[in-house]
Design a protein around this motif. Structure first.
Motif, short mmCIF file in Angstrom:
data_model
loop_
_atom_site.label_atom_id
_atom_site.label_comp_id
_atom_site.label_asym_id
_atom_site.label_seq_id
_atom_site.Cartn_x
_atom_site.Cartn_y
_atom_site.Cartn_z
N ILE A 26 32.75 49.98 35.09
CA ILE A 26 31.91 50.57 34.04
C ILE A 26 31.07 51.70 34.60
O ILE A 26 30.97 52.79 34.00
CB ILE A 26 31.01 49.48 33.41
N THR A 27 30.46 51.48 35.76
CA THR A 27 29.64 52.52 36.39
C THR A 27 30.48 53.73 36.74
O THR A 27 30.05 54.88 36.54
CB THR A 27 28.97 51.96 37.66
N ALA A 28 31.70 53.50 37.25
CA ALA A 28 32.57 54.62 37.63
C ALA A 28 32.99 55.44 36.41
O ALA A 28 33.01 56.68 36.45
CB ALA A 28 33.80 54.09 38.36
N VAL A 29 33.31 54.77 35.31
CA VAL A 29 33.76 55.49 34.11
C VAL A 29 32.62 56.32 33.52
O VAL A 29 32.81 57.48 33.12
CB VAL A 29 34.33 54.51 33.07
N LEU A 30 31.41 55.75 33.46
CA LEU A 30 30.28 56.51 32.95
C LEU A 30 29.93 57.67 33.89
O LEU A 30 29.54 58.75 33.44
CB LEU A 30 29.08 55.59 32.74
N THR A 31 30.07 57.45 35.19
CA THR A 31 29.87 58.55 36.14
C THR A 31 30.92 59.62 35.94
O THR A 31 30.65 60.82 36.08
CB THR A 31 29.92 58.02 37.59
N ILE A 241 26.31 63.88 40.77
CA ILE A 241 27.20 64.41 39.74
C ILE A 241 27.99 65.61 40.27
O ILE A 241 29.21 65.71 40.10
CB ILE A 241 26.41 64.79 38.48
N VAL A 242 27.27 66.52 40.93
CA VAL A 242 27.92 67.72 41.47
C VAL A 242 28.96 67.33 42.52
O VAL A 242 30.08 67.85 42.54
CB VAL A 242 26.87 68.67 42.08
N PHE A 243 28.58 66.40 43.41
CA PHE A 243 29.50 65.98 44.46
C PHE A 243 30.77 65.38 43.87
O PHE A 243 31.88 65.71 44.28
CB PHE A 243 28.82 64.96 45.38
#
Length: 323
Positions: A26-31, A241-243
Motif C-alpha cells: 500500500i505504501t509503495a503504490v501510494l508513493t 519523491i524526486v529520488f
C-alpha cells in the motif's frame, strides 16, 4: 496488459498475505502515485523540490476537517486536493509569468515546502506541531464513512488512485499539451513564437502534478492514521519523491512505480539496519543516490530496461508477383 496487471493486483488481498507485506504494498503504490504526479511535470524540465508542501496541505486539510468539523475523509480528501491545487497555482502562476525557470524554480518550490512545514509546526494547537496528530477514531459502525477500514480496502483505494494516475499519463502523452510542453522544454522563446501559451501550459501540468501528489499524500495520511510535518511536508519527503521518480525513470509511465519499490525497499533496509541510531540519515542517502542516478543513469531503471529490450525487426515487405 496494464488492465490485466491491475486485475491481478486487485486480487492480492484474496491470497491473505501477511499484514506487513500488505503495508509495504500500500505504501509503495501510494508513493508511486506521488512519483507519477511529480514526473508529469519533471520530465518537461519543471523540477520541484517542494512537493511535500502539497502533500502536507492536502493531508492536514483532510484531517482537520474530520477532527474539528466531522466531515468525512471521502469529502475531506477532495477538499484537501483542491487546497493543494490552489497553493500550486498561486506558486506557479507568478513564476511562469515572470519566467522563473530552472534552478530558480526548484528553489522556489523548496522554500514553499519549508514554509508549509513551519506553518504546520507553528499551528500546534490544531495540528499537534512537531509531535504530529492522529485523526479521531470512527464512531461504532462508522468505519467506512470515516475511511477507517482494513488493509484490503485501502489496497483497492490505492490501486484506484494508481490506475487513475497512469490513465492521465496515457491521455497526456496523446494530447497536444504534451507536444506543447516538449517544445517549451526545448526552447521557450521558439515555442512562444509559434503561438504556444507558455505560462498556461506550464500551469496546467503543474496543477495536474500537484493534484496527484496531494491525493496520494492525503490517502497515505489516512491509511497511517498519523500526520507529522516531517513525513508529510518536509524536505525529506520531497527528496524521496524526486529520488523515486528519477531512479525509476521519469520518462516512462511505469518508471516512478519502479522507483517507488526501490524507495520503500531502501527505507525499510535503513530502518532495519540502523533503527534510530542514524535519525535523519535517509535524506542524505537519497541525496547521494539521486546524484549518482543523475550522473550515470539519467533515464532511470525503466530507461535502462527499454534500452536493453530486444527490438523487433520490421517484417520484410511481401513481394507482389506481376500478373
Amino acid at each position: 496488459m496494464p488492465i490485466l496487471l491491475l486485475v491481478a493486483l486487485a486480487g492480492v488481498p484474496l491470497l491473505s498475505p501477511p499484514d506487513y507485506f500488505m503495508h509495504l504494498l500500500i505504501t509503495a503504490v501510494l508513493t508511486a502515485v506521488m512519483g507519477t504526479g511529480w514526473a508529469m511535470m519533471g520530465r518537461f524540465g519543471l523540477v520541484s523540490f517542494g512537493h511535500g508542501a502539497f502533500l502536507g496541505a492536502s493531508a492536514y486539510t483532510m484531517a482537520l476537517l474530520w477532527n474539528e468539523l466531522g466531515i468525512t475523509p471521502w469529502l475531506g480528501i477532495p477538499v484537501g486536493v483542491l487546497v493543494a491545487v490552489l497553493l500550486g497555482a498561486l506558486l506557479g502562476y507568478p513564476c511562469f509569468r515572470l519566467r522563473v525557470v530552472g534552478h530558480y524554480f526548484a528553489l522556489v518550490t523548496l522554500a514553499a515546502g519549508e514554509i508549509v512545514r513551519i506553518l504546520v509546526t507553528a499551528l500546534r494547537e490544531h495540528t499537534g506541531g512537531s509531535l504530529g496528530m492522529t485523526p479521531n477514531q470512527a464512531p461504532p459502525g462508522g468505519g467506512f464513512l470515516a475511511m477507517q477500514f482494513g488493509k484490503a480496502g485501502f489496497w483497492w483505494v490505492a490501486l484506484g488512485a494508481w490506475a487513475l494516475a497512469l490513465l492521465v499519463w496515457w491521455l497526456l502523452d496523446r494530447s497536444m499539451t504534451s507536444k506543447a510542453l516538449a517544445a517549451i522544454a526545448e526552447d521557450e522563446d521558439a515555442a512562444a513564437s509559434i503561438g504556444i501559451q507558455v505560462a498556461r501550459e506550464k500551469l496546467k501540468i503543474t496543477v495536474i502534478s500537484v493534484a496527484f501528489a496531494a491525493l496520494a499524500g492525503a490517502l497515505l495520511a489516512q491509511y497511517r492514521m498519523y500526520l507529522n510535518p516531517e513525513s508529510l511536508s518536509g524536505l525529506g519527503v520531497s527528496l524521496q519523491i524526486v529520488f523515486g521518480a528519477i531512479a525509476g525513470g521519469m520518462y516512462a509511465p511505469f518508471g516512478p512505480s519502479i522507483g517507488a519499490l526501490i524507495t520503500i525497499g531502501l527505507e525499510e533496509a535503513l530502518r532495519f539496519g540502523f533503527g534510530t541510531e542514524l535519525t535523519g540519515a535517509a535524506p542524505l542517502v537519497y541525496g547521494v543516490l539521486l546524484v549518482l542516478f543523475m550522473l550515470f543513469l539519467p533515464r532511470g531503471i525503466a530507461g535502462l530496461l527499454e534500452k536493453r529490450a530486444p527490438t523487433r525487426k520490421p517484417a520484410a515487405p511481401a513481394v507482389q508477383l506481376a500478373e
